[in-house]
Structure formats: structure tokens, C-alpha cells
Design a protein around this motif. Structure first.
Motif, PDB file in Angstrom:
ATOM      1  N   ASP A   1     -12.549 -17.243 -20.549  1.00 33.43           N
ATOM      2  CA  ASP A   1     -13.141 -15.942 -20.241  1.00 33.43           C
ATOM      3  C   ASP A   1     -13.864 -15.326 -21.430  1.00 33.43           C
ATOM      4  OD1 ASP A   1     -12.129 -16.242 -17.734  1.00 33.43           O
ATOM      5  OD2 ASP A   1     -10.429 -14.888 -18.023  1.00 33.43           O
ATOM      6  N   ASN A   2     -13.321 -15.508 -22.639  1.00 29.75           N
ATOM      7  CA  ASN A   2     -13.908 -14.872 -23.819  1.00 29.75           C
ATOM      8  C   ASN A   2     -14.739 -15.826 -24.661  1.00 29.75           C
ATOM      9  OD1 ASN A   2     -12.636 -12.381 -23.243  1.00 29.75           O
ATOM     10  ND2 ASN A   2     -10.745 -13.088 -24.199  1.00 29.75           N
ATOM     11  N   LEU A   3     -14.997 -17.015 -24.131  1.00 36.05           N
ATOM     12  CA  LEU A   3     -15.799 -18.004 -24.851  1.00 36.05           C
ATOM     13  C   LEU A   3     -17.219 -17.985 -24.291  1.00 36.05           C
ATOM     14  CD1 LEU A   3     -15.006 -19.945 -27.126  1.00 36.05           C
ATOM     15  CD2 LEU A   3     -14.697 -21.725 -25.411  1.00 36.05           C
ATOM     16  N   LEU A   4     -18.201 -17.977 -25.178  1.00 35.72           N
ATOM     17  CA  LEU A   4     -19.591 -17.938 -24.717  1.00 35.72           C
ATOM     18  C   LEU A   4     -19.884 -19.096 -23.774  1.00 35.72           C
ATOM     19  CD1 LEU A   4     -21.773 -17.043 -27.853  1.00 35.72           C
ATOM     20  CD2 LEU A   4     -21.154 -15.572 -25.942  1.00 35.72           C
ATOM     21  N   PRO A   5     -20.553 -18.848 -22.654  1.00 36.96           N
ATOM     22  CA  PRO A   5     -20.906 -19.941 -21.732  1.00 36.96           C
ATOM     23  C   PRO A   5     -21.684 -21.050 -22.415  1.00 36.96           C
ATOM     24  CG  PRO A   5     -21.303 -17.803 -20.702  1.00 36.96           C
ATOM     25  CD  PRO A   5     -20.972 -17.530 -22.133  1.00 36.96           C
ATOM     26  N   THR A   6     -22.483 -20.683 -23.408  1.00 37.53           N
ATOM     27  CA  THR A   6     -23.261 -21.704 -24.119  1.00 37.53           C
ATOM     28  C   THR A   6     -22.356 -22.629 -24.934  1.00 37.53           C
ATOM     29  OG1 THR A   6     -23.645 -19.964 -25.770  1.00 37.53           O
ATOM     30  CG2 THR A   6     -25.446 -20.466 -24.251  1.00 37.53           C
ATOM     31  N   ILE A   7     -21.237 -22.097 -25.448  1.00 43.05           N
ATOM     32  CA  ILE A   7     -20.265 -22.952 -26.134  1.00 43.05           C
ATOM     33  C   ILE A   7     -19.620 -23.891 -25.123  1.00 43.05           C
ATOM     34  CG2 ILE A   7     -18.073 -23.007 -27.378  1.00 43.05           C
ATOM     35  CD1 ILE A   7     -20.202 -22.040 -29.186  1.00 43.05           C
ATOM     36  N   ASN A   8     -19.240 -23.330 -23.973  1.00 39.26           N
ATOM     37  CA  ASN A   8     -18.643 -24.156 -22.913  1.00 39.26           C
ATOM     38  C   ASN A   8     -19.536 -25.330 -22.551  1.00 39.26           C
ATOM     39  OD1 ASN A   8     -16.584 -22.287 -22.800  1.00 39.26           O
ATOM     40  ND2 ASN A   8     -17.344 -21.270 -20.956  1.00 39.26           N
ATOM     41  N   SER A   9     -20.814 -25.053 -22.430  1.00 36.05           N
ATOM     42  CA  SER A   9     -21.750 -26.074 -21.960  1.00 36.05           C
ATOM     43  C   SER A   9     -21.983 -27.185 -22.980  1.00 36.05           C
ATOM     44  CB  SER A   9     -23.089 -25.430 -21.592  1.00 36.05           C
ATOM     45  OG  SER A   9     -23.725 -24.890 -22.744  1.00 36.05           O
ATOM     46  N   ARG A  10     -21.646 -26.934 -24.235  1.00 33.40           N
ATOM     47  CA  ARG A  10     -21.856 -27.941 -25.287  1.00 33.40           C
ATOM     48  C   ARG A  10     -20.601 -28.773 -25.540  1.00 33.40           C
ATOM     49  NH1 ARG A  10     -25.957 -26.050 -24.086  1.00 33.40           N
ATOM     50  NH2 ARG A  10     -27.802 -25.581 -25.356  1.00 33.40           N
ATOM     51  N   CYS A  11     -19.520 -28.453 -24.831  1.00 37.53           N
ATOM     52  CA  CYS A  11     -18.248 -29.144 -25.058  1.00 37.53           C
ATOM     53  C   CYS A  11     -17.808 -29.937 -23.831  1.00 37.53           C
ATOM     54  CB  CYS A  11     -17.152 -28.131 -25.415  1.00 37.53           C
ATOM     55  SG  CYS A  11     -17.423 -27.217 -26.945  1.00 37.53           S
ATOM     56  N   ASN A  12     -16.985 -30.922 -24.074  1.00 34.37           N
ATOM     57  CA  ASN A  12     -16.337 -31.675 -23.005  1.00 34.37           C
ATOM     58  C   ASN A  12     -14.976 -31.008 -22.757  1.00 34.37           C
ATOM     59  OD1 ASN A  12     -14.844 -34.939 -22.645  1.00 34.37           O
ATOM     60  ND2 ASN A  12     -15.853 -33.727 -21.087  1.00 34.37           N
ATOM     61  N   LYS A  13     -14.831 -30.324 -21.620  1.00 35.49           N
ATOM     62  CA  LYS A  13     -13.666 -29.466 -21.378  1.00 35.49           C
ATOM     63  C   LYS A  13     -12.518 -30.229 -20.709  1.00 35.49           C
ATOM     64  CE  LYS A  13     -16.294 -26.504 -19.187  1.00 35.49           C
ATOM     65  NZ  LYS A  13     -17.615 -26.910 -19.696  1.00 35.49           N
ATOM     66  N   TRP A  14     -11.313 -29.930 -21.190  1.00 33.53           N
ATOM     67  CA  TRP A  14     -10.091 -30.507 -20.633  1.00 33.53           C
ATOM     68  C   TRP A  14      -9.073 -29.394 -20.453  1.00 33.53           C
ATOM     69  CZ3 TRP A  14      -9.746 -35.827 -19.668  1.00 33.53           C
ATOM     70  CH2 TRP A  14     -10.813 -36.580 -20.166  1.00 33.53           C
ATOM     71  N   ARG A  15      -8.433 -29.344 -19.298  1.00 34.52           N
ATOM     72  CA  ARG A  15      -7.401 -28.349 -19.027  1.00 34.52           C
ATOM     73  C   ARG A  15      -6.031 -29.032 -19.010  1.00 34.52           C
ATOM     74  NH1 ARG A  15      -8.873 -23.317 -17.379  1.00 34.52           N
ATOM     75  NH2 ARG A  15     -11.078 -23.003 -16.848  1.00 34.52           N
ATOM     76  N   LEU A  16      -5.134 -28.484 -19.803  1.00 37.11           N
ATOM     77  CA  LEU A  16      -3.775 -29.010 -19.863  1.00 37.11           C
ATOM     78  C   LEU A  16      -2.918 -28.268 -18.843  1.00 37.11           C
ATOM     79  CD1 LEU A  16      -1.651 -30.823 -21.195  1.00 37.11           C
ATOM     80  CD2 LEU A  16      -1.314 -29.033 -22.914  1.00 37.11           C
TER      81      LEU A  16
END
Length: 320
Positions: free
Chosen positions: A146-161
Motif C-alpha cells: 500500500d505504501n510502496l510506489l507503484p513504479t517500484i512494484n513494477s520494477r520488482c519480481n513480487k513474492w507473497r509469503l
């Protein structure tokens, strides 16, 4: 050491490491008390290992330095004293990212609580993630997106634990403590095993019970003990307001006929008592206000916490 509930993600990462397809920026989203730091450091140690590909060998010069906390190519960044990660700290990360490896291998930058970066810091990191330096692995860890810039999200490979089922968390904590624990404690900590374990080891379960009983007693007219409840909240910290918010939400559920999956499954008499004596509309309003108060206290320092909490508590006296 990895925990049982982390094995799924770790096996996926191992497969990517084996195939040489691990993304240059891993973003691990996991709640506090999930042991995410152990998982992030296991990946960092593996990437830096001079012998292993999918597991750190534990014997090479790199592994020994990592275990000693002195690896020159491993950089660990986290908030200090609850403050945001500032732009200066990220600029230092960017300098680490382009430096030559001192061990002629990979470089790893691990950022804890990346979701509390300031906007300027996030924008500074974004530039590096968009044009990643060769041989540099970023590992970002966050509680929420929620508090992370969408542009940061888009540059990373996301994993949910994902957290274990509540029965598995309860079993793991009971095994660690060699004693039985209430299911309510597991639910209160969002099924996070390490958070639940720490909750009991630090005696928070005892203080939580005392606060809950005092709060439920206060809600029963003529509303005595407001300063006692406020003082207990101040002493325990911001998380005490989360506990009271969870309790009030359970009261709302009970008023609406929901009798299963309540957090306070072993404190039903207190829930029933508060639900019977508190107006539903007032209850909804007080839930919104305590959540707003919690955000205010987390974002601003120097406020008179006791005064603000007393002001919120007195709102319960405005029964229609």
C-alpha cells in the motif's frame, strides 16, 4: 535457518537460481513475525556463495564472512528508530550498487521495510532498479504494498509469503514453548508464528488480557476507569489500539449475528457484554476513530498520547 512455512518460496527461488533466471530485484511481501528476514538473508548468502548455486555451502570465504556479519559485498538497510528510510540512505545504496565487488563476485543489497521509504528515497531507488548494474542483486522486504510506489512494484519480481493455517501456527508455537496456547493469541497475531511466539515470551498475552478486561469493564456504564485504560494503552504502545480495534470489530460482528471466526473466540463473554451495551452506530464510529488515531500516532511524534486516547474513550459515553 529457514522455517517450514517458507519452503515453498525458497524452492521456487532455488529453481530460478539453478536456471540463472532470478530477477535482479526481488520484493518479498510478508507480515511482521513471519521470519521474512531469515528468508531474505538465505537468498543473499546463496547469491554471494562462491561454491553453491542453489544453497550456500557454508564453508567458503564468502559464507564465513556472511555468517560473521562482515561480508564486504552484502549491504543491509533498515529504518532507524521507527523513522522513514531517507533519500541519503538510498543514495548510499545506489553507490554500493555500482561499486566493484571486493570478492570478485556478486553484490547484494537487502532493504528491510521498503514500504516505509520516503517518496524522494523511493524515486532515487527507482532509477537504479530501472537500469540495474551488472552483478547486483536487490532484495526488498515489505509488510504491505500500500505504501510502496507503484513504479517500484513494477520494477520488482513480487513474492507473497503466506502464513500457515492457524492450527499449524498454534502447533509450531506450542512445540517451541512446550505448552498449550489459546487460539485467540494466534488469531490476534494474524497467524504469524514468530509474532505469536514473541507475544507470549514477552508477556504481552498477560498485559493484553488485563487491558481487554479493563476496556470491557469501562464499556459497561457508568464508564468508570477511563484513565486506567488510557494509561495501559500508553504503556503498551500503539499496538494496544490495534488490540482494542480488533475487539470492537468482533463486537460489531456479534451484533450482526456472526458467531464464528471471531478473533476473541476465547473471550466471548467480554464480546457479548460489550456488544449488548454499546450502540451499533456508535461502535462503528469508534472503530473508524481508533484506526485514524492509530495512523496519526504512527505518523507523528511528540503528541500527547494519553490525552488523545482519553478523548477517544470518552466518545463511548455519547450513547444515543
Amino acid at each position: 535457518m529457514l522455517y517450514p512455512w517458507q519452503e515453498g518460496i525458497w524452492k521456487n527461488w532455488q529453481q530460478l537460481l539453478d536456471q540463472g533466471r532470478l530477477h535482479h530485484a526481488i520484493l518479498l511481501v510478508a507480515p511482521t513475525g513471519s521470519g521474512r528476514e531469515a528468508l531474505g538473508k538465505q537468498l543473499a548468502k546463496t547469491v554471494l556463495c562462491q561454491n553453491g548455486i542453489t544453497e550456500p555451502c557454508g564453508m567458503c570465504h564468502s559464507c564465513r564472512l556472511f555468517d560473521a556479519g562482515t561480508h564486504p559485498d552484502y549491504h543491509h538497510l533498515a529504518p532507524v528508530d521507527g523513522k522513514q528510510i531517507g533519500v541519503d540512505a538510498i543514495r548510499q545504496c545506489n553507490r554500493w550498487a555500482v561499486e566493484t565487488s571486493q570478492l570478485s563476485g556478486e553484490r547484494v543489497i537487502l532493504i528491510e521495510q521498503a514500504d516505509v521509504m520516503g517518496e524522494a528515497a523511493a524515486n532515487a531507488l527507482l532509477k537504479t532498479l530501472e537500469e540495474p548494474p551488472s552483478g547486483c542483486q536487490f532484495i526488498l522486504m515489505a509488510t504491505s504494498l500500500d505504501n510502496l510506489l507503484p513504479t517500484i512494484n513494477s520494477r520488482c519480481n513480487k513474492w507473497r509469503l503466506a502464513m500457515p493455517a492457524e492450527a499449524d501456527t498454534r502447533r509450531w508455537v506450542e512445540s517451541a514453548l512446550m505448552q498449550s496456547i489459546p487460539l485467540e493469541t494466534v488469531r490476534l497475531n494474524g497467524r504469524a508464528p514468530l509474532a505469536t511466539l514473541q507475544f507470549i515470551e514477552q508477556g504481552q498475552d498477560i498485559r493484553y488480557r488485563k487491558l481487554l478486561e479493563a476496556f470491557a469493564g469501562f464499556l459497561n456504564p457508568p464508564f468508570l476507569g477511563v484513565f486506567d485504560v488510557a494509561g495501559m494503552c500508553v504503556e503498551e504502545g500503539h499496538q494496544s489500539l490495534k488490540w482494542l480495534s480488533y475487539f470492537l470489530v468482533d463486537c460489531l460482528k456479534w451484533q450482526q449475528g456472526v458467531t464464528e471466526h471471531l478473533i476473541h473466540c476465547e473471550s466471548l463473554p467480554l464480546v457479548q457484554q460489550a456488544a449488548a451495551t454499546t450502540d451499533p452506530i456508535l461502535l462503528q464510529s469508534q472503530v473508524r476513530k481508533v484506526n485514524a488515531l492509530l495512523r496519526q500516532l504512527e505518523q507523528q511524534t511528540g503528541l500527547n498520547q494519553e490525552l488523545l486516547i482519553v478523548d477517544w474513550l470518552t466518545g463511548f459515553m455519547n450513547q444515543p
